[in-house]
Design a protein around this motif. Sequence first.
Motif, PDB file in Angstrom:
ATOM      1  N   VAL A  41       0.797  -1.153  -0.138  1.00 38.83           N
ATOM      2  CA  VAL A  41      -0.161   0.177   0.069  1.00 38.83           C
ATOM      3  C   VAL A  41       0.846   1.174  -0.059  1.00 38.83           C
ATOM      4  O   VAL A  41       2.223   1.386   0.119  1.00 38.83           O
ATOM      5  CB  VAL A  41      -0.984  -0.156   1.200  1.00 38.83           C
ATOM      6  N   SER A  42       0.209   2.370  -0.090  1.00 38.69           N
ATOM      7  CA  SER A  42       0.993   3.547  -0.190  1.00 38.69           C
ATOM      8  C   SER A  42       1.431   3.722   1.352  1.00 38.69           C
ATOM      9  O   SER A  42       1.127   3.332   2.227  1.00 38.69           O
ATOM     10  CB  SER A  42      -0.124   4.970  -0.341  1.00 38.69           C
ATOM     11  N   GLY A  43       2.781   4.245   1.265  1.00 40.10           N
ATOM     12  CA  GLY A  43       3.428   4.542   2.575  1.00 40.10           C
ATOM     13  C   GLY A  43       5.194   4.633   2.549  1.00 40.10           C
ATOM     14  O   GLY A  43       5.461   4.618   1.364  1.00 40.10           O
ATOM     15  N   LEU A  44       5.775   4.676   3.694  1.00 32.38           N
ATOM     16  CA  LEU A  44       7.103   4.849   3.664  1.00 32.38           C
ATOM     17  C   LEU A  44       7.680   3.374   3.796  1.00 32.38           C
ATOM     18  O   LEU A  44       7.189   2.616   4.656  1.00 32.38           O
ATOM     19  CB  LEU A  44       7.612   5.735   4.805  1.00 32.38           C
ATOM     20  N   TYR A  45       8.677   3.189   3.139  1.00 37.01           N
ATOM     21  CA  TYR A  45       9.340   1.862   2.869  1.00 37.01           C
ATOM     22  C   TYR A  45      10.972   2.043   3.226  1.00 37.01           C
ATOM     23  O   TYR A  45      11.524   3.194   2.628  1.00 37.01           O
ATOM     24  CB  TYR A  45       9.165   1.016   1.828  1.00 37.01           C
ATOM     25  N   PHE A  46      11.730   1.105   3.846  1.00 37.32           N
ATOM     26  CA  PHE A  46      13.097   1.244   3.904  1.00 37.32           C
ATOM     27  C   PHE A  46      13.916   0.029   2.964  1.00 37.32           C
ATOM     28  O   PHE A  46      13.306  -0.997   3.296  1.00 37.32           O
ATOM     29  CB  PHE A  46      13.536   1.297   5.259  1.00 37.32           C
ATOM     30  N   ALA A  47      14.755   0.274   2.313  1.00 37.76           N
ATOM     31  CA  ALA A  47      15.402  -0.486   1.511  1.00 37.76           C
ATOM     32  C   ALA A  47      16.903  -0.719   2.313  1.00 37.76           C
ATOM     33  O   ALA A  47      17.598   0.087   2.202  1.00 37.76           O
ATOM     34  CB  ALA A  47      15.658  -0.351   0.220  1.00 37.76           C
ATOM     35  N   HIS A  48      17.308  -1.856   3.063  1.00 39.55           N
ATOM     36  CA  HIS A  48      18.651  -2.008   3.521  1.00 39.55           C
ATOM     37  C   HIS A  48      19.475  -2.889   2.603  1.00 39.55           C
ATOM     38  O   HIS A  48      18.988  -4.093   2.216  1.00 39.55           O
ATOM     39  CB  HIS A  48      18.506  -2.843   5.019  1.00 39.55           C
ATOM     40  N   ILE A  49      20.436  -2.390   2.152  1.00 39.96           N
ATOM     41  CA  ILE A  49      21.093  -2.983   1.072  1.00 39.96           C
ATOM     42  C   ILE A  49      22.574  -3.425   1.712  1.00 39.96           C
ATOM     43  O   ILE A  49      23.350  -2.683   2.308  1.00 39.96           O
ATOM     44  CB  ILE A  49      21.523  -1.931  -0.056  1.00 39.96           C
ATOM     45  N   GLU A  50      22.956  -4.609   1.824  1.00 40.38           N
ATOM     46  CA  GLU A  50      24.349  -5.047   2.157  1.00 40.38           C
ATOM     47  C   GLU A  50      25.035  -6.073   1.422  1.00 40.38           C
ATOM     48  O   GLU A  50      24.329  -6.982   0.699  1.00 40.38           O
ATOM     49  CB  GLU A  50      23.838  -6.164   3.527  1.00 40.38           C
ATOM     50  N   THR A  51      26.295  -5.880   1.402  1.00 38.79           N
ATOM     51  CA  THR A  51      27.081  -6.779   0.395  1.00 38.79           C
ATOM     52  C   THR A  51      27.686  -7.835   1.340  1.00 38.79           C
ATOM     53  O   THR A  51      27.715  -7.780   2.544  1.00 38.79           O
ATOM     54  CB  THR A  51      28.288  -5.937   0.033  1.00 38.79           C
ATOM     55  N   PRO A  52      28.208  -9.012   0.660  1.00 40.58           N
ATOM     56  CA  PRO A  52      28.761 -10.166   1.583  1.00 40.58           C
ATOM     57  C   PRO A  52      29.765  -9.603   2.470  1.00 40.58           C
ATOM     58  O   PRO A  52      29.949 -10.451   3.553  1.00 40.58           O
ATOM     59  CB  PRO A  52      29.259 -10.895   0.226  1.00 40.58           C
ATOM     60  N   ASP A  53      30.337  -8.499   2.124  1.00 43.30           N
ATOM     61  CA  ASP A  53      31.745  -8.268   3.027  1.00 43.30           C
ATOM     62  C   ASP A  53      31.083  -7.509   4.357  1.00 43.30           C
ATOM     63  O   ASP A  53      32.142  -6.999   5.172  1.00 43.30           O
ATOM     64  CB  ASP A  53      32.887  -7.675   2.443  1.00 43.30           C
ATOM     65  N   GLY A  54      29.814  -7.187   4.436  1.00 41.38           N
ATOM     66  CA  GLY A  54      29.525  -6.589   5.407  1.00 41.38           C
ATOM     67  C   GLY A  54      29.077  -4.968   5.586  1.00 41.38           C
ATOM     68  O   GLY A  54      28.435  -4.175   6.427  1.00 41.38           O
ATOM     69  N   ARG A  55      29.362  -4.502   4.128  1.00 40.95           N
ATOM     70  CA  ARG A  55      29.130  -3.052   4.172  1.00 40.95           C
ATOM     71  C   ARG A  55      27.690  -2.777   3.624  1.00 40.95           C
ATOM     72  O   ARG A  55      27.075  -3.831   3.257  1.00 40.95           O
ATOM     73  CB  ARG A  55      30.043  -2.538   2.893  1.00 40.95           C
ATOM     74  N   SER A  56      27.024  -1.846   4.392  1.00 36.89           N
ATOM     75  CA  SER A  56      25.572  -1.608   4.242  1.00 36.89           C
ATOM     76  C   SER A  56      25.185  -0.116   3.970  1.00 36.89           C
ATOM     77  O   SER A  56      25.734   0.723   4.488  1.00 36.89           O
ATOM     78  CB  SER A  56      24.910  -2.324   5.283  1.00 36.89           C
ATOM     79  N   THR A  57      23.974  -0.157   3.656  1.00 36.10           N
ATOM     80  CA  THR A  57      23.556   1.330   3.587  1.00 36.10           C
ATOM     81  C   THR A  57      21.982   1.191   3.417  1.00 36.10           C
ATOM     82  O   THR A  57      21.412   0.251   3.314  1.00 36.10           O
ATOM     83  CB  THR A  57      23.710   2.097   2.254  1.00 36.10           C
ATOM     84  N   THR A  58      21.166   2.142   4.026  1.00 32.26           N
ATOM     85  CA  THR A  58      19.572   2.009   3.988  1.00 32.26           C
ATOM     86  C   THR A  58      19.146   3.294   3.277  1.00 32.26           C
ATOM     87  O   THR A  58      19.418   4.330   3.321  1.00 32.26           O
ATOM     88  CB  THR A  58      19.128   2.074   5.394  1.00 32.26           C
ATOM     89  N   LEU A  59      18.127   2.953   2.386  1.00 35.52           N
ATOM     90  CA  LEU A  59      17.523   3.818   1.537  1.00 35.52           C
ATOM     91  C   LEU A  59      15.975   3.956   2.065  1.00 35.52           C
ATOM     92  O   LEU A  59      15.248   3.068   2.246  1.00 35.52           O
ATOM     93  CB  LEU A  59      17.535   3.533   0.062  1.00 35.52           C
ATOM     94  N   LYS A  60      15.494   5.113   1.596  1.00 39.45           N
ATOM     95  CA  LYS A  60      14.016   5.370   1.990  1.00 39.45           C
ATOM     96  C   LYS A  60      13.082   5.505   0.798  1.00 39.45           C
ATOM     97  O   LYS A  60      13.808   5.793  -0.252  1.00 39.45           O
ATOM     98  CB  LYS A  60      13.778   6.732   2.582  1.00 39.45           C
ATOM     99  N   LEU A  61      12.079   4.911   0.746  1.00 39.88           N
ATOM    100  CA  LEU A  61      11.182   4.843  -0.386  1.00 39.88           C
ATOM    101  C   LEU A  61       9.853   5.262  -0.274  1.00 39.88           C
ATOM    102  O   LEU A  61       9.347   4.907   0.856  1.00 39.88           O
ATOM    103  CB  LEU A  61      11.061   3.198  -1.205  1.00 39.88           C
ATOM    104  N   LEU A  62       9.323   5.904  -0.845  1.00 36.10           N
ATOM    105  CA  LEU A  62       7.703   6.361  -0.773  1.00 36.10           C
ATOM    106  C   LEU A  62       7.071   5.895  -2.121  1.00 36.10           C
ATOM    107  O   LEU A  62       7.275   6.488  -2.954  1.00 36.10           O
ATOM    108  CB  LEU A  62       7.830   7.886  -0.562  1.00 36.10           C
ATOM    109  N   ILE A  63       5.877   5.206  -1.446  1.00 34.21           N
ATOM    110  CA  ILE A  63       4.945   4.437  -2.673  1.00 34.21           C
ATOM    111  C   ILE A  63       3.902   5.373  -2.322  1.00 34.21           C
ATOM    112  O   ILE A  63       3.359   5.695  -1.449  1.00 34.21           O
ATOM    113  CB  ILE A  63       4.812   2.936  -2.236  1.00 34.21           C
ATOM    114  N   VAL A  64       3.255   5.914  -3.506  1.00 38.88           N
ATOM    115  CA  VAL A  64       2.104   6.689  -3.483  1.00 38.88           C
ATOM    116  C   VAL A  64       1.295   6.193  -4.641  1.00 38.88           C
ATOM    117  O   VAL A  64       1.562   5.899  -5.770  1.00 38.88           O
ATOM    118  CB  VAL A  64       2.216   8.220  -3.915  1.00 38.88           C
ATOM    119  N   ARG A  65      -0.060   5.621  -4.218  1.00 41.31           N
ATOM    120  CA  ARG A  65      -1.007   4.858  -5.176  1.00 41.31           C
ATOM    121  C   ARG A  65      -2.132   5.926  -5.462  1.00 41.31           C
ATOM    122  O   ARG A  65      -2.253   6.737  -4.860  1.00 41.31           O
ATOM    123  CB  ARG A  65      -1.213   3.742  -4.593  1.00 41.31           C
TER     124      ARG A  65
END
Length: 92
Positions: free
Chosen positions: A68-92
């Motif tokens: 549904v519409s709302g705020l989502y987070f994408a946590h991206i992680e590599t095999p060596d442990g590096r990571s970052t988190t992105l925000k996504l907004l879905i509007v329907r």
Amino acid sequence: VEAKELQYPGEPDKIMFLNLPPICTIKIYNESGDLINTLQHTDGSGDEAWADPSGQYYQVTSSTQIPVSGLYFAHIETPDGRSTTLKLLIVR
């Protein structure tokens, strides 16, 4: 919102993750912190579509439901442990 057909013609609800590391795991969470999908990016390219494992349906949860519409987070992680988190907004 009106230009959604111009971005990926014939592929409604398509969301792409771009400029990714060659191999990584993308975990998508809703705003409550519930894990709704995990994508394994293993093809070595920098692009991955948010799709079900068959690639047939775009932007679905792990139970093949459309979020549904709302705020989502994408946590991206590599095999060596590096990571970052992105925000996504879905509007329907």
